[in-house]
Design an enzyme around this catalytic site. Structure first.
Site, PDB file in Angstrom:
ATOM      1  N   ASP A 132      71.388 -41.221 -91.212  1.00 17.65           N
ATOM      2  CA  ASP A 132      71.189 -42.528 -90.578  1.00 17.65           C
ATOM      3  C   ASP A 132      72.492 -43.295 -90.356  1.00 17.65           C
ATOM      4  O   ASP A 132      72.473 -44.501 -90.229  1.00 17.65           O
ATOM      5  CB  ASP A 132      70.228 -43.360 -91.434  1.00 17.65           C
ATOM      6  N   CYS A 186      48.029 -37.970 -84.832  1.00 17.70           N
ATOM      7  CA  CYS A 186      47.574 -39.358 -84.898  1.00 17.70           C
ATOM      8  C   CYS A 186      46.149 -39.530 -84.375  1.00 17.70           C
ATOM      9  O   CYS A 186      45.426 -40.439 -84.800  1.00 17.70           O
ATOM     10  CB  CYS A 186      48.518 -40.275 -84.105  1.00 17.70           C
ATOM     11  N   CYS A 196      50.545 -54.751 -86.586  1.00  9.35           N
ATOM     12  CA  CYS A 196      51.842 -55.378 -86.332  1.00  9.35           C
ATOM     13  C   CYS A 196      51.681 -56.868 -86.040  1.00  9.35           C
ATOM     14  O   CYS A 196      51.026 -57.250 -85.065  1.00  9.35           O
ATOM     15  CB  CYS A 196      52.552 -54.698 -85.164  1.00  9.35           C
TER      16      CYS A 196
END
Length: 347
Positions: A132, A186, A196
């Site tokens: 990262d 999914c 969210c």
């Protein structure tokens, strides 16, 4: 090389990684177009660094042309409790699970380096390790290697360990047999999209970082627009909502490193106490933490937004004390918090 690959995977698991798989550097031809669309839409916001080295970020084969194989690894940091339980604690802040203790970059990179040294000792060749901190499309490579798939929240999800995991990679000049890519599992689930608080997903598998609370609390410089401040709640560094609700977490694996466990003082920190941090105290409290890199001013700004959202009139005096802070953004956040709490009191 198959014998070497088996020993390499076994060694990776011994090091504490929850999974390890292999792909080729050219295994993600779809990434340049996806990255281009993301940048063209402006979804990266103030993250100007994403526009640099875009050819590397889009094509791992150009990052190190000599590489022939990429070992992708996942390291679990599954929390011991549901991080969403603290979202209703008015006088407390919520810090993303990954940042409640030591900086994962340091921990994962040390493991990657040990694994890379083992590989060189066993088979020679050359290696580079990344976690990262370089333009590596880790999530796409993780799917190509079969670690998991990029879910609708754009994070990597696995049938074996859920989605609480850090990703790292070892690039090598050795030819290693690649694994089969993972498929999307999914289905029709929308849990991560629907939870969210800021509607940061304009569509499944697409993230508008400009509306993401993780971006707003960590990457965004200056004042946050007021309609989004209200939606941030008491999240003061990052946001775990879309990760926490993923049903694949029923298979989550316990973190192998106790240093991923929350420090007591960061699990649910007192908001009033955090506003009193000057630069020196901030650096001392967050020494060795990823939070340190955003600096005192941005962090206290986030804390003041949480105070403004608390509905706790008793915190208005805490915010008032920072209305003349030397940092203009902190002062703006303090005045906003006072107005919010005053309005709450009046109603």
């Amino acid at each position: 090389m198959n014998g070497l690959k088996d020993r390499l995977i076994a060694r990776a698991l011994e090091e504490g990684f929850v999974a390890a798989r292999i792909c080729r550097p050219d295994a993600v031809p779809e990434v340049p177009a996806r990255l281009g669309a993301f940048l063209e839409s402006g979804f990266h916001g103030q993250m100007d660094w994403m526009e640099r080295r875009v050819e590397w970020r889009g094509d791992p084969a150009t990052l190190w042309p000599e590489a022939r194989s990429i070992l992708m690894l996942a390291e679990s940091y599954t929390p011991e409790s549901d991080p969403m339980e603290r979202l209703g604690w008015r006088d407390r802040g919520v810090i993303s699970v990954y940042a409640q203790n030591r900086d994962y970059h340091d921990l994962v990179k040390k493991r990657l380096k040990r694994l890379a040294r083992w590989l060189i000792d066993e088979a020679g060749g050359a290696v580079k390790v990344f976690v990262d901190t370089a333009p590596v499309p880790e999530k796409a490579l993780g799917q190509a290697a079969g670690l998991g798939w990029q879910g609708k929240h754009t994070n990597l999800v696995s049938r074996d360990w859920g989605n609480w995991a850090f990703l790292g990679s070892v690039f090598t000049t050795l030819e290693l047999e690649p694994d089969a890519p993972e498929v999307d599992n999914c289905g029709s689930c929308r849990a991560c999209l629907d939870v969210c608080p800021t509607d940061a997903f304009p569509a499944p598998y697409r993230l508008d970082a400009r509306r993401c609370i993780s971006y707003l609390t960590i990457e965004h410089r200056g004042p946050v627009q007021e309609d989004l401040r209200v939606l941030m709640g008491n999240r003061i560094y990052g946001c775990d909502d879309c990760l926490a609700v993923c049903p694949w977490n029923k298979f989550a694996v316990q973190a192998s490193d106790i240093r991923y466990g929350a420090r007591a003082e960061l699990e649910a920190p007192n908001l009033a106490d955090l506003t009193r941090l000057d630069d020196g105290a901030f650096r001392a409290v967050f020494s060795g933490s990823p939070i340190k890199r955003i600096g005192r001013d941005r962090f206290v700004r986030n804390v003041l937004y949480a105070i403004g959202n608390s509905g706790d009139v008793g915190l208005s005096a805490v915010a008032q004390a920072l209305c003349d802070d030397p940092d203009a953004t902190v002062a703006d956040a303090a005045r906003w918090a006072v107005r919010r709490l005053t309005q709450t009191d009046a109603t």
